[in-house]
Write a protein that holds these residues in place. Structure first.
Motif: not given
Ligand SMILES: [Zn+2]
Length: 407
Positions: A249-250, A260, A263, A268
């Motif tokens: 996901g990142h 994002c 984060c 992302c």
């Molecule tokens: Zn992220």
């Protein structure tokens, strides 16, 4: 102590007689589970234990309700041998998925059958609320299952203990940063709790009950509120050194792209292809109430926001699929989680011809991407199977962790 190597564990017989006895019980239980039903002589042959040892262990396992007699097998001359099988009434393991907006609780019996389930919405994911809801849901489902509780597995969205990425943002659980979840949940229910990353548990669930039944090397792209990846390698979950392997996901998919939601970096995958983003887009168009059932209705009626989200998601998911294939060389990649089957099918269809990768072969038994079969329960089923397989899988670790559980 036996150390796991490359995600697998070796088995050694310790000098401690109590440990050896426990180990042999697991060996016998595992061999019977794998074969469906077996007689004592057959068990002795397969386990290389003495006939006397097998007789004692089988008696003990029957007394403890882990095994049961299932009649005699007619074979050749003489008295046919009594057959033994795993006793589904011997107890249940409970699996709990704690997600950003809901909690799924399931009970599985020793034969792996679903005995009870409960799905509730969560408005407040702070530890105080989650711990009290967890304890009451656990009790509720364990009561529904009407047999003894043998173990508890819990899955939560990762990543775990990463500076700047831990339990922040809407796709994880707010307020859980720095909290030892296994300890807190254990104290809330007065029992040992195994905690696992949701995508890894979902992959274990698919391996045991769904698309992964006949596949021992696959990846599972898991749609929670965010996006995770579970990796099953040679039938065993690959977790990484800190339990965070597969945090796709990142991964940056658009350099200098959208901020994002979790984060704080830019571009992302979660910022484009997550269920969280879909919900945000729907909310911006005045659509609230976006459970899996709601999403199914919106998709069924061809809602333009859902269509637009799918179109954008596949632009970024396709190259991610090819990258995973190039890095991990799986038999297939399974898509699943908190999305209706119809949306996942459409995503797979819309991805169309995927970028070329090591998985591009004319002769394929399984397509490169398939939909998971366990639906919304997948992570909870995986969670319930963690203690189940911890119990029946031979090993001699004194303090088992999820990484030592072989499936
Ligand atoms: Zn992220």
């Amino acid at each position: 102590m036996t150390k796991p190597t490359n995600g697998r564990h070796t088995v050694a017989i310790g000098k401690n007689p109590e440990r050896s006895r426990e180990h042999n019980r697991r060996v016998v239980l595992d061999i019977v589970r794998r074969h469906g039903s077996l007689g004592r002589a057959h068990i002795a042959k397969l386990t290389q234990l003495t006939a006397q040892a097998v007789a004692n262990i089988v008696d003990e396992l029957v007394d403890d309700c882990f095994l049961m007699e299932v009649g005699r097998l007619r074979s050749g001359r003489g008295q046919p041998p009594i057959q033994f099988a795993v006793n589904p009434e011997g107890g249940v393991t409970v699996g709990v998925e704690i997600a950003a907006d809901h909690m799924v609780t399931v009970a599985l019996d020793l034969a792996g059958q679903l005995r009870a389930k409960s799905v509730i919405s969560l408005a407040d994911t702070t530890p105080a609320n989650i711990l009290s809801v967890f304890a009451s849901e656990l009790e509720h489902v364990a009561n529904l299952a009407r047999t003894r509780l043998l173990g508890i597995g819990v899955v939560m969205p990762g990543p775990f203990e990463v500076d700047g990425m831990t339990s922040v943002g809407p796709t994880t659980l707010s307020g859980w940063a720095g909290i030892d979840a296994a300890k807190a949940l254990g104290e809330a229910c007065g029992r040992t709790v195994i905690v696992e990353n949701d995508a890894t548990a979902a992959a274990v669930g698919e391996r045991l009950f769904g698309a992964g039944l006949a596949i021992s090397n696959f990846c599972m792209v898991y749609f929670g509120a965010g996006i995770g990846l579970g990796i099953i390698q040679d039938g065993t979950p690959y977790r990484g050194a800190f339990g965070n392997a597969g945090e796709i996901g990142h991964v940056t998919v658009v350099p200098k792209g959208r901020p994002c939601p979790s984060c704080g970096q830019f571009g992302c995958l979660e910022g484009y292809a997550s269920v969280y983003v879909l919900r945000e887009k729907l909310l911006a168009h005045g659509v609230s109430g976006t459970t899996v059932a709601d999403l199914e209705k919106l998709h069924g009626s061809g809602h333009p926001v859902v269509e637009e989200w799918m179109d954008e998601a596949v632009i970024h998911l396709g190259p991610m699929i090819a990258m995973l294939e190039n890095i991990l060389d799986p038999q297939t990649i399974v898509l699943g989680g908190a999305l209706p089957d119809a949306i996942i099918d459409d995503i797979i269809g819309l991805m169309g011809s995927l970028p070329t990768s090591v998985a591009s072969r004319r002769q394929r038994d399984i397509p490169r991407v398939i939909r998971g079969k366990t639906g919304q329960l997948t992570a909870a089923l995986g969670a319930a199977s963690l203690p189940l397989f911890d119990m029946v899988t031979p090993k001699l670790e004194t303090s088992p962790t999820a990484s030592q559980i072989s499936i």
